[in-house]
Design a protein around this motif. Structure first.
Motif, PDB file in Angstrom:
ATOM      1  N   HIS A  10       0.776  -0.809   0.314  1.00 62.76           N
ATOM      2  CA  HIS A  10       0.217   0.137   0.112  1.00 62.76           C
ATOM      3  C   HIS A  10       0.954   0.825  -0.260  1.00 62.76           C
ATOM      4  O   HIS A  10       1.665   0.954   0.895  1.00 62.76           O
ATOM      5  CB  HIS A  10      -0.941   0.096   0.874  1.00 62.76           C
ATOM      6  CG  HIS A  10      -2.067  -1.018   0.813  1.00 62.76           C
ATOM      7  ND1 HIS A  10      -3.168  -1.060   0.637  1.00 62.76           N
ATOM      8  CD2 HIS A  10      -1.152  -2.553   2.058  1.00 62.76           C
ATOM      9  CE1 HIS A  10      -3.464  -1.957   1.650  1.00 62.76           C
ATOM     10  NE2 HIS A  10      -2.018  -3.126   1.995  1.00 62.76           N
ATOM     11  N   HIS A  34      -3.760   6.741  -1.634  1.00 64.60           N
ATOM     12  CA  HIS A  34      -3.784   5.997  -1.439  1.00 64.60           C
ATOM     13  C   HIS A  34      -4.094   4.744  -2.414  1.00 64.60           C
ATOM     14  O   HIS A  34      -4.982   4.692  -3.089  1.00 64.60           O
ATOM     15  CB  HIS A  34      -5.101   5.361  -0.329  1.00 64.60           C
ATOM     16  CG  HIS A  34      -4.880   4.177  -0.436  1.00 64.60           C
ATOM     17  ND1 HIS A  34      -5.852   3.263   0.810  1.00 64.60           N
ATOM     18  CD2 HIS A  34      -3.806   2.804  -0.358  1.00 64.60           C
ATOM     19  CE1 HIS A  34      -5.679   1.836   0.531  1.00 64.60           C
ATOM     20  NE2 HIS A  34      -4.797   2.240   0.246  1.00 64.60           N
ATOM     21  N   HIS A  57      -1.615   1.665  -5.074  1.00 69.53           N
ATOM     22  CA  HIS A  57      -1.055   0.287  -4.997  1.00 69.53           C
ATOM     23  C   HIS A  57      -0.050  -0.026  -5.625  1.00 69.53           C
ATOM     24  O   HIS A  57      -0.841  -0.613  -7.221  1.00 69.53           O
ATOM     25  CB  HIS A  57      -2.546  -1.069  -4.790  1.00 69.53           C
ATOM     26  CG  HIS A  57      -3.343  -0.417  -3.649  1.00 69.53           C
ATOM     27  ND1 HIS A  57      -4.600  -0.320  -3.938  1.00 69.53           N
ATOM     28  CD2 HIS A  57      -2.817  -0.075  -2.163  1.00 69.53           C
ATOM     29  CE1 HIS A  57      -5.115  -0.062  -2.642  1.00 69.53           C
ATOM     30  NE2 HIS A  57      -4.253  -0.413  -1.889  1.00 69.53           N
ATOM     31  N   LEU A  84     -10.760  -3.405   0.247  1.00 72.60           N
ATOM     32  CA  LEU A  84      -9.157  -4.076   0.723  1.00 72.60           C
ATOM     33  C   LEU A  84      -9.672  -5.544   1.827  1.00 72.60           C
ATOM     34  O   LEU A  84      -8.595  -5.263   2.932  1.00 72.60           O
ATOM     35  CB  LEU A  84      -8.053  -2.968   1.485  1.00 72.60           C
ATOM     36  CG  LEU A  84      -7.704  -2.200   0.707  1.00 72.60           C
ATOM     37  CD1 LEU A  84      -7.624  -0.486   1.214  1.00 72.60           C
ATOM     38  CD2 LEU A  84      -7.286  -2.574  -0.698  1.00 72.60           C
ATOM     39  N   HIS A 131     -10.634   0.622   5.174  1.00 73.53           N
ATOM     40  CA  HIS A 131      -9.656   1.106   5.136  1.00 73.53           C
ATOM     41  C   HIS A 131      -9.072   2.548   6.029  1.00 73.53           C
ATOM     42  O   HIS A 131      -9.623   3.440   5.693  1.00 73.53           O
ATOM     43  CB  HIS A 131      -8.616   1.187   3.988  1.00 73.53           C
ATOM     44  CG  HIS A 131      -7.165   0.765   4.273  1.00 73.53           C
ATOM     45  ND1 HIS A 131      -6.169   2.063   4.319  1.00 73.53           N
ATOM     46  CD2 HIS A 131      -6.289   0.071   4.363  1.00 73.53           C
ATOM     47  CE1 HIS A 131      -5.360   1.856   4.102  1.00 73.53           C
ATOM     48  NE2 HIS A 131      -5.187   0.590   4.279  1.00 73.53           N
TER      49      HIS A 131
HETATM   50 CU   LIG Z   1      -3.925  -0.574   0.154  1.00 70.78          CU
END
Ligand SMILES: [Cu+2]
Length: 273
Positions: free
Chosen positions: A90, A103, A105, A208, A213
């Motif tokens: 992340h 955020h 990936h 996620l 999150h």
């Molecule tokens: Cu993440």
């Protein structure tokens, strides 16, 4: 012999972690068996991350590829990573005043190298934080600051919120704590209502692999906290998490949730006494 020794050390570390309330750590919670434990700080210190940008002098709103090489201190790549919250890495990108949050990936290319292409919205300083878990070592994070060229906009002050719900994307979200204290595990609860009808939101979708999150950073960006959902399968209106603030001071918290296929991000600023 060496393996047995490592197993013993790990057991000791885990036992210590369960009693220690002073740091960011992981305890096995019911129903969260898929969770990756946090690395022992000494072992995490043996891992290094090299951050590189595709353009040494990045400009605002320009596609920039961030490359992150995860290695042992001796330069050997680390090859295997555990999946945590559905991803091998992340990446959190924040502006210095924490007003910008992203955020993303990165993709794993093998040999310890991750890459992702993104943009920085303005000139100024940005912190990039990689959150990952080398297999057999545990979860850790490494960070790097970058300068985006140009005239930096005036930083926005990081001011603790009053205890009013935050309205984002038609949701009114209230954050509460069981006890807001440093160096102690605490529970965070996000209560989510429809901003217009005031009806509780009960159709949150897993994001996620959990109810949501949550990312927490100290106001200077120096402390990145691990936050764990305590009820992974909840659908709202409450989303519960657990964390420990390592010191008193101002922290920014971003909660990310998904409803009807769309992720919404709710920021809060709190002052930990
Ligand atoms: Cu993440």
């Amino acid at each position: 012999m060496k393996k047995a020794l490592i197993a013993i050390i790990l057991t000791v570390v885990l036992l210590t972690a369960c009693r220690n309330t002073g740091g960011n750590h992981t305890m096995p919670h019911d129903g969260m068996s898929g969770m990756v434990k946090e690395a022992d700080p000494k072992q995490a210190g043996e891992v290094q991350a090299q951050f590189m940008l595709s353009n040494e002098k990045p400009a605002p709103n320009q596609d920039i590829t961030i490359m992150i090489d995860i290695q042992q201190k001796n330069g050997n790549p680390i090859e295997k990573f555990d999946v945590e919250h559905e991803k091998q890495m992340h990446l959190i990108v924040v502006s210095q005043d924490l007003s910008f949050f992203n955020h993303i990936h990165p993709n794993y290319k093998g040999k310890g190298q991750f890459t992702v292409t993104t943009q920085f919205p303005t000139a100024g300083q940005y912190e990039v934080i990689a959150d990952f878990a080398p297999n057999g070592i545990g979860a850790m994070n490494k960070s790097q600051w970058f300068t985006v060229q140009g005239n930096t906009p005036t930083p926005k002050p990081i001011v603790p919120d009053a205890t009013l719900p935050k309205v984002v994307d038609g949701k009114a979200v209230t954050l509460s704590f069981d006890h807001l204290m440093a160096n102690m595990e605490l529970n965070l609860n996000f209560n989510i209502k429809d901003a217009e009808t005031k009806k509780p939101v009960t159709d949150l979708q897993p994001y996620l692999g959990a109810v949501g999150h949550v990312v927490i950073l100290s106001e200077d960006g120096g402390n990145y906290l691990h936050v764990h959902p305590t009820e992974g399968k909840a659908v709202g209106p409450d989303a519960k998490f657990m964390a420990a603030f390592p010191h008193s001071g101002v922290f920014k918290i971003w909660g990310q949730f998904q409803e009807k296929g769309k992720v919404f991000t709710v920021p809060f600023v709190v002052k930990v006494p």
